[in-house]
Design a protein around this motif. Structure first.
Motif, mmCIF file in Angstrom:
data_model
loop_
_atom_site.group_PDB
_atom_site.id
_atom_site.type_symbol
_atom_site.label_atom_id
_atom_site.label_comp_id
_atom_site.label_asym_id
_atom_site.label_seq_id
_atom_site.Cartn_x
_atom_site.Cartn_y
_atom_site.Cartn_z
ATOM 1 N N ASN A 17 -2.751 34.867 -29.392
ATOM 2 C CA ASN A 17 -4.053 34.873 -30.292
ATOM 3 C C ASN A 17 -4.183 33.763 -31.340
ATOM 4 O OD1 ASN A 17 -4.765 37.312 -28.804
ATOM 5 N ND2 ASN A 17 -3.468 38.687 -30.154
ATOM 6 N N ARG A 19 -6.559 31.611 -32.898
ATOM 7 C CA ARG A 19 -8.093 31.333 -33.118
ATOM 8 C C ARG A 19 -8.567 30.071 -32.900
ATOM 9 N NH1 ARG A 19 -10.780 33.540 -38.557
ATOM 10 N NH2 ARG A 19 -10.907 31.092 -39.163
ATOM 11 N N TRP A 33 -10.158 33.012 -28.511
ATOM 12 C CA TRP A 33 -8.819 33.250 -28.928
ATOM 13 C C TRP A 33 -8.033 32.935 -27.702
ATOM 14 C CZ3 TRP A 33 -7.695 35.560 -33.596
ATOM 15 C CH2 TRP A 33 -8.725 36.110 -34.329
ATOM 16 N N GLY A 105 -4.669 29.178 -36.172
ATOM 17 C CA GLY A 105 -5.795 28.484 -35.317
ATOM 18 C C GLY A 105 -5.664 27.133 -35.585
#
Length: 217
Positions: A17, A19, A33, A105
């Motif tokens: 996950n 980002r 994701w 991310g």
């Protein structure tokens, strides 16, 4: 929510996950994701981010970036987990209003949201970190992310914020590296502390170092 798995060698990891949004405005974006794999031993650089999101200069958000040998960048951000329609306020953060979460991310996402979509005043500082400490920092943040993922915690404006969470991990790796300071509670002023402690790469005077780190424009 983001979490990690590590291979038996404790070097290869997969971030689940991650980002990687494309931000045009805060309400117009492409959501993505994904899972991303790399090696802890491939970390070649650490970056410190100060995001001035408020007219009060001391109120700011801080993040840590990791640069890998293949010229890829990963950003880590301790944040509040807000419900839909809920807005952050430091007063509410004193009273178990928000959960603490970790967002991992791409640099393009986490920086682009702030520089482009929000038009905040953002600074990206390269850090002086020896290889074994770089790896230890990443490993500690991976472990902290999994800890939060497995056992939710409250965010607290004084004791458990973006900056105090980073400082706690840095001092876990090197005790006393960042001394107690009021600037941890007003992180918009934290650049001075880490500059004085030779954590930031110095690019001349303090002002010249700050000016060189300005990336919004």
């Amino acid at each position: 929510t983001p979490h990690f798995t590590l291979d038996k060698d404790r070097d290869n990891f997969t971030l689940h996950n991650r980002r990687d949004f494309t931000w045009r405005t805060t309400k117009d974006f492409d959501e993505l994701w994904d899972d991303w794999s790399a090696k802890i031993s491939d970390v070649v650089g650490v970056w410190y981010v100060i995001d001035h999101f408020h007219k009060i200069r001391g109120m700011a958000h801080t993040m840590v970036g990791f640069e890998f040998a293949d010229n890829q960048f990963l950003m880590a951000s301790f944040e509040t987990r807000r419900e839909k329609g809920e807005r952050y306020h430091p007063w509410a953060g004193l009273w178990n209003e928000f959960e603490l979460m970790m967002i991992w991310g791409t640099e393009r996402d986490l920086l682009g949201l702030r520089t482009n979509a929000r038009d905040n005043d953002v600074f990206l500082f390269p850090c002086n970190v020896i290889p074994e400490k770089r790896e230890a920092l990443l490993r500690a943040m991976i472990e902290r992310t999994n800890q939060i993922h497995d056992t939710p915690e409250w965010y607290n404006t004084l004791t458990s914020t973006c900056t105090t969470s980073i400082v706690r991990i840095v001092n876990q790796i090197t005790p006393g590296r960042v001394p107690p300071t009021w600037r941890a509670l007003l992180p918009g002023y934290s650049a001075w502390t880490v500059w004085k402690r030779d954590i930031l790469v110095k690019r001349g005077t303090f002002k010249e170092t700050v000016d060189a780190a300005a990336i919004t424009k």
